[in-house]
Design an enzyme around this catalytic site. Structure first.
Site, PDB file in Angstrom:
ATOM      1  N   PRO A  35       0.863  -1.187   0.000  1.00 13.37           N
ATOM      2  CA  PRO A  35       0.000   0.000   0.000  1.00 13.37           C
ATOM      3  C   PRO A  35       0.896   1.232   0.000  1.00 13.37           C
ATOM      4  O   PRO A  35       1.951   1.233   0.635  1.00 13.37           O
ATOM      5  CB  PRO A  35      -0.773  -0.114   1.321  1.00 13.37           C
ATOM      6  CG  PRO A  35      -0.034  -1.094   2.166  1.00 13.37           C
ATOM      7  CD  PRO A  35       0.992  -1.799   1.342  1.00 13.37           C
ATOM      8  N   THR A  36       0.492   2.261  -0.712  1.00 14.47           N
ATOM      9  CA  THR A  36       1.335   3.475  -0.736  1.00 14.47           C
ATOM     10  C   THR A  36       0.478   4.716  -0.920  1.00 14.47           C
ATOM     11  O   THR A  36      -0.693   4.624  -1.313  1.00 14.47           O
ATOM     12  CB  THR A  36       2.415   3.372  -1.845  1.00 14.47           C
ATOM     13  OG1 THR A  36       3.350   4.434  -1.672  1.00 14.47           O
ATOM     14  CG2 THR A  36       1.817   3.453  -3.247  1.00 14.47           C
ATOM     15  N   TYR A  37       1.078   5.876  -0.651  1.00 15.43           N
ATOM     16  CA  TYR A  37       0.367   7.152  -0.848  1.00 15.43           C
ATOM     17  C   TYR A  37       1.387   8.256  -1.069  1.00 15.43           C
ATOM     18  O   TYR A  37       2.558   8.133  -0.695  1.00 15.43           O
ATOM     19  CB  TYR A  37      -0.545   7.454   0.354  1.00 15.43           C
ATOM     20  CG  TYR A  37       0.166   7.741   1.656  1.00 15.43           C
ATOM     21  CD1 TYR A  37       0.157   9.013   2.209  1.00 15.43           C
ATOM     22  CD2 TYR A  37       0.825   6.727   2.361  1.00 15.43           C
ATOM     23  CE1 TYR A  37       0.794   9.288   3.420  1.00 15.43           C
ATOM     24  CE2 TYR A  37       1.455   6.980   3.570  1.00 15.43           C
ATOM     25  CZ  TYR A  37       1.440   8.259   4.099  1.00 15.43           C
ATOM     26  OH  TYR A  37       2.070   8.522   5.295  1.00 15.43           O
ATOM     27  N   ARG A  47      -6.350   2.844   6.242  1.00 11.27           N
ATOM     28  CA  ARG A  47      -6.173   2.883   4.785  1.00 11.27           C
ATOM     29  C   ARG A  47      -5.346   1.704   4.276  1.00 11.27           C
ATOM     30  O   ARG A  47      -5.700   1.053   3.304  1.00 11.27           O
ATOM     31  CB  ARG A  47      -5.530   4.198   4.361  1.00 11.27           C
ATOM     32  CG  ARG A  47      -6.570   5.288   4.379  1.00 11.27           C
ATOM     33  CD  ARG A  47      -6.068   6.548   3.755  1.00 11.27           C
ATOM     34  NE  ARG A  47      -7.048   7.597   4.012  1.00 11.27           N
ATOM     35  CZ  ARG A  47      -6.799   8.880   3.902  1.00 11.27           C
ATOM     36  NH1 ARG A  47      -5.587   9.287   3.564  1.00 11.27           N
ATOM     37  NH2 ARG A  47      -7.736   9.763   4.137  1.00 11.27           N
ATOM     38  N   ARG A  65      -4.555  -3.255   1.178  1.00 16.37           N
ATOM     39  CA  ARG A  65      -4.098  -4.657   1.115  1.00 16.37           C
ATOM     40  C   ARG A  65      -5.258  -5.574   0.736  1.00 16.37           C
ATOM     41  O   ARG A  65      -5.086  -6.527  -0.018  1.00 16.37           O
ATOM     42  CB  ARG A  65      -3.506  -5.087   2.460  1.00 16.37           C
ATOM     43  CG  ARG A  65      -2.187  -4.403   2.771  1.00 16.37           C
ATOM     44  CD  ARG A  65      -1.560  -4.972   4.046  1.00 16.37           C
ATOM     45  NE  ARG A  65      -0.572  -4.036   4.575  1.00 16.37           N
ATOM     46  CZ  ARG A  65      -0.779  -3.226   5.620  1.00 16.37           C
ATOM     47  NH1 ARG A  65      -1.931  -3.247   6.278  1.00 16.37           N
ATOM     48  NH2 ARG A  65       0.172  -2.391   6.022  1.00 16.37           N
ATOM     49  N   ASP A 120       5.823   0.151   2.080  1.00 18.16           N
ATOM     50  CA  ASP A 120       6.856   0.830   1.274  1.00 18.16           C
ATOM     51  C   ASP A 120       8.031   1.363   2.088  1.00 18.16           C
ATOM     52  O   ASP A 120       9.141   1.494   1.584  1.00 18.16           O
ATOM     53  CB  ASP A 120       6.229   1.948   0.407  1.00 18.16           C
ATOM     54  CG  ASP A 120       5.493   3.019   1.211  1.00 18.16           C
ATOM     55  OD1 ASP A 120       5.545   2.969   2.459  1.00 18.16           O
ATOM     56  OD2 ASP A 120       4.869   3.900   0.583  1.00 18.16           O
ATOM     57  N   ASP A 121       7.796   1.651   3.400  1.00 17.91           N
ATOM     58  CA  ASP A 121       8.840   2.334   4.171  1.00 17.91           C
ATOM     59  C   ASP A 121       9.782   1.388   4.922  1.00 17.91           C
ATOM     60  O   ASP A 121      10.705   1.841   5.582  1.00 17.91           O
ATOM     61  CB  ASP A 121       8.195   3.321   5.153  1.00 17.91           C
ATOM     62  CG  ASP A 121       7.216   2.650   6.113  1.00 17.91           C
ATOM     63  OD1 ASP A 121       6.624   1.614   5.733  1.00 17.91           O
ATOM     64  OD2 ASP A 121       7.062   3.137   7.246  1.00 17.91           O
ATOM     65  N   GLU A 131      -2.566  -7.886  12.229  1.00 18.13           N
ATOM     66  CA  GLU A 131      -1.763  -9.031  11.792  1.00 18.13           C
ATOM     67  C   GLU A 131      -2.304 -10.329  12.367  1.00 18.13           C
ATOM     68  O   GLU A 131      -2.546 -11.288  11.639  1.00 18.13           O
ATOM     69  CB  GLU A 131      -0.293  -8.873  12.223  1.00 18.13           C
ATOM     70  CG  GLU A 131       0.420  -7.733  11.527  1.00 18.13           C
ATOM     71  CD  GLU A 131       0.368  -6.429  12.296  1.00 18.13           C
ATOM     72  OE1 GLU A 131      -0.560  -6.261  13.127  1.00 18.13           O
ATOM     73  OE2 GLU A 131       1.223  -5.573  12.085  1.00 18.13           O
ATOM     74  N   HIS A 184      11.573  -2.935  10.377  1.00 19.99           N
ATOM     75  CA  HIS A 184      10.398  -2.055  10.386  1.00 19.99           C
ATOM     76  C   HIS A 184      10.754  -0.812  11.188  1.00 19.99           C
ATOM     77  O   HIS A 184      10.884  -0.866  12.405  1.00 19.99           O
ATOM     78  CB  HIS A 184       9.210  -2.802  11.016  1.00 19.99           C
ATOM     79  CG  HIS A 184       7.921  -2.040  10.976  1.00 19.99           C
ATOM     80  ND1 HIS A 184       6.698  -2.633  11.189  1.00 19.99           N
ATOM     81  CD2 HIS A 184       7.645  -0.732  10.735  1.00 19.99           C
ATOM     82  CE1 HIS A 184       5.737  -1.724  11.093  1.00 19.99           C
ATOM     83  NE2 HIS A 184       6.294  -0.564  10.828  1.00 19.99           N
TER      84      HIS A 184
HETATM   85  C1  UGA Z   1       1.439   0.758  11.563  1.00 21.20           C
HETATM   86  C2  UGA Z   1       1.338  -0.436  12.508  1.00 21.20           C
HETATM   87  O1  UGA Z   1       2.515  -0.510  13.273  1.00 21.20           O
HETATM   88  C3  UGA Z   1       1.136  -1.717  11.721  1.00 21.20           C
HETATM   89  O2  UGA Z   1       0.925  -2.770  12.614  1.00 21.20           O
HETATM   90  C4  UGA Z   1      -0.026  -1.590  10.783  1.00 21.20           C
HETATM   91  O3  UGA Z   1      -0.164  -2.756  10.035  1.00 21.20           O
HETATM   92  C5  UGA Z   1       0.192  -0.430   9.870  1.00 21.20           C
HETATM   93  O4  UGA Z   1       0.369   0.748  10.641  1.00 21.20           O
HETATM   94  C6  UGA Z   1      -0.967  -0.216   8.911  1.00 21.20           C
HETATM   95  O5  UGA Z   1      -1.688   0.747   9.084  1.00 21.20           O
HETATM   96  O6  UGA Z   1      -1.158  -0.993   8.011  1.00 21.20           O
HETATM   97  P1  UGA Z   1       3.319   1.984  10.347  1.00 21.20           P
HETATM   98  O7  UGA Z   1       4.667   1.588   9.879  1.00 21.20           O
HETATM   99  O8  UGA Z   1       3.232   3.004  11.403  1.00 21.20           O
HETATM  100  O9  UGA Z   1       2.605   0.648  10.845  1.00 21.20           O
HETATM  101  O10 UGA Z   1       2.377   2.408   9.138  1.00 21.20           O
HETATM  102  P2  UGA Z   1       2.802   3.247   7.872  1.00 21.20           P
HETATM  103  O11 UGA Z   1       4.185   2.922   7.489  1.00 21.20           O
HETATM  104  O12 UGA Z   1       2.454   4.656   8.077  1.00 21.20           O
HETATM  105  O13 UGA Z   1       1.804   2.625   6.781  1.00 21.20           O
HETATM  106  C7  UGA Z   1       1.817   1.283   6.428  1.00 21.20           C
HETATM  107  C8  UGA Z   1       1.670   1.146   4.903  1.00 21.20           C
HETATM  108  O14 UGA Z   1       0.428   1.717   4.526  1.00 21.20           O
HETATM  109  C9  UGA Z   1       2.758   1.893   4.147  1.00 21.20           C
HETATM  110  O15 UGA Z   1       3.143   1.157   3.018  1.00 21.20           O
HETATM  111  C10 UGA Z   1       2.094   3.180   3.763  1.00 21.20           C
HETATM  112  O16 UGA Z   1       2.609   3.719   2.563  1.00 21.20           O
HETATM  113  C11 UGA Z   1       0.643   2.755   3.593  1.00 21.20           C
HETATM  114  N1  UGA Z   1      -0.306   3.855   3.847  1.00 21.20           N
HETATM  115  C12 UGA Z   1      -0.356   4.455   5.047  1.00 21.20           C
HETATM  116  C13 UGA Z   1      -1.136   4.265   2.827  1.00 21.20           C
HETATM  117  O17 UGA Z   1      -1.087   3.734   1.726  1.00 21.20           O
HETATM  118  N2  UGA Z   1      -2.011   5.297   3.039  1.00 21.20           N
HETATM  119  C14 UGA Z   1      -2.080   5.936   4.238  1.00 21.20           C
HETATM  120  O18 UGA Z   1      -2.884   6.878   4.377  1.00 21.20           O
HETATM  121  C15 UGA Z   1      -1.226   5.496   5.247  1.00 21.20           C
HETATM  122 MN    MN Z   2       5.777   1.949   8.327  1.00 22.15          MN
END
Ligand code: UGA
Ligand code: MN
Length: 392
Positions: free
Chosen positions: A146-148, A211, A216, A237-238, A337, A365
């Site tokens: 997932p990405t944004y 989101r 996913r 992605d991060d 998860e 992570h």
């Molecule tokens: C947090 C939690 O620690 C994870 O357990 C959880 O699965 C995850 O969020 C989630 O929301 O799926 P964190 O690393 O803080 O993990 O989350 P982000 O890295 O901000 O986002 C997770 C993924 O979702 C990334 O690939 C990010 O690009 C994507 N994302 C996030 C979106 O596509 N849109 C959004 O608005 C936010």
């Molecule tokens: Mn992250």
């Protein structure tokens, strides 16, 4: 008035001894004042003028002159025929029918036995190659991301994409965005040189927290619908991924899991999250935060991968429920998860320690996100970066 009869070749004369105008190349020339005819008499293109012989005045030495013309023509023809023959193959020249070369299209002298020999040789070679390399098909890896759009998106997607590019194929990267497929993401994917699908999750969500979950799920829907076959892996992605991780994934049969190194949300400590293993078996879990102690399985989103057939052929895995397997947006943060994995396996006995003994840390992570920052000004002017720099 005088008309001239010139016979340039005795050979050609014989072929027209009846005087009939049988050649398809014959040309009548009505403009000739003296009833003479110009005729291209044979494929060798000798020609003659025909008229009344009786009008030719007798001249001295006429016979000698004719004889020498005959001799010249004879030598010319012999020389011509010899010239056509390759050296040392006089016999072939004699047996050759020259009318064939002019009147009929040339045909290829194909020796069938030689052609068949060549085909057999080619087949033999292919078999040899197969034996020598002992070819084994690799499992496909289906990476879901997932990405944004935000400041570091291009950095993250390029970093992950370049790792995926180094993974031996087949690798399919399913990248999902919310509501619209952005130009920024599309550009990065197009230039990456790996197989990908750029999907959009069309949902009106106010809560940013969920989101990733819905994006996913959009990918899971796609895999299920198209019955994509491979090992599914959720790669945010991060995160940071090693090549070893993707190698190890190919050994997974049903569900594989491994410990992930994490930077705590507070960023003041690094911990491990994931299984404790003994050989191929999962025998316990690394647990950290108190709030997450109640989870059934302590696995990070980037700490497991599974066979895609569980999604669209659950019977193969003796799964009783045939309900769609999806991530849940109704659960507490940190429980996505475990509630998802509970749909894939009943307990640890159905899990595979990846790699054996969970002996390696293969991905990280981190939480380095700058959520609220967008792309820098001028990012979209892709055509001429120099111009962008000079404006800045
Ligand atoms: C947090 C939690 O620690 C994870 O357990 C959880 O699965 C995850 O969020 C989630 O929301 O799926 P964190 O690393 O803080 O993990 O989350 P982000 O890295 O901000 O986002 C997770 C993924 O979702 C990334 O690939 C990010 O690009 C994507 N994302 C996030 C979106 O596509 N849109 C959004 O608005 C936010
Ligand atoms: Mn992250």
């Amino acid at each position: 008035m005088a008309s001239i009869r010139r016979t340039l070749s005795p050979y050609q004369d014989r072929s027209h001894q009846n005087g009939g105008n049988t050649s398809p190349f014959a040309l009548n020339s009505p403009s000739h004042k003296h009833n003479s005819t110009t005729r291209f008499a044979s494929p060798l293109s000798t020609f003659r003028f025909i008229g009344g012989d009786k009008h030719i005045p007798a001249r001295k030495g006429y016979r000698t002159w004719r004889k020498s013309i005959y001799s010249c023509m004879l030598f010319f023809i012999i020389g011509f025929l010899l010239g056509l023959a390759p050296f040392g193959e006089v016999e072939d020249v004699r047996s050759r029918d020259f009318s064939f070369e002019v009147n009929r299209p040339p045909t290829l002298d194909v020796k069938e036995d030689i052609v068949i020999d060549k085909v057999e040789l080619a087949v033999e070679k292919r078999e040899n190659v197969k034996e020598r390399f002992d070819y084994v098909a690799r499992k496909q890896i289906i990476v879901v991301t997932p990405t944004y759009n935000r400041a570091l998106q291009a950095f993250y997607l390029n970093r992950l994409g370049q790792v995926l590019r180094l993974v031996p194929p087949p690798v399919l990267w399913i990248v999902v965005e919310m509501n619209v497929a952005s130009t920024e993401t599309a550009d990065i994917l197009r230039g990456m040189g790996i197989m990908y699908r750029h999907l959009v999750c069309a949902k009106n969500l106010t809560n940013i927290k969920d989101r990733g979950v819905h994006q996913r799920n959009r990918a899971l829907e796609h895999i299920e619908h198209h019955k994509l076959d491979g090992i599914v892996y959720f790669a945010d992605d991060d995160n940071v991924y090693s090549l070893q991780l993707f190698e190890a994934m190919r050994d997974i049969s049903r569900f594989g899991t491994w410990p992930v190194a994490m930077l705590a949300q507070s960023k003041n400590k690094a911990t491990l999250e994931g299984p404790v293993c003994n050989g191929s078996q999962v025998i316990g879990w690394h647990t950290n935060e108190k709030s997450k102690r109640l989870r059934r399985f302590h696995v990070d989103m980037s700490g497991f991968a599974f066979n895609s057939t569980i999604l669209w052929d659950p019977k193969r895995w003796k799964k009783p429920s045939s309900a769609s397997i999806r991530q849940l947006d109704t659960v507490k943060e940190g429980f996505q998860e475990t509630t998802f994995i509970e749909q894939l396996v009943e307990d640890e006995s159905q899990m595979e320690a990846t790699p054996l003994g969970c002996s390696k840390i293969m991905n990280w992570h981190l939480h380095l996100e700058a959520h609220d920052l967008g792309y820098p000004k001028g990012w979209l002017l892709q055509k001429n970066l120099d111009v962008v720099l000079s404006i800045e």
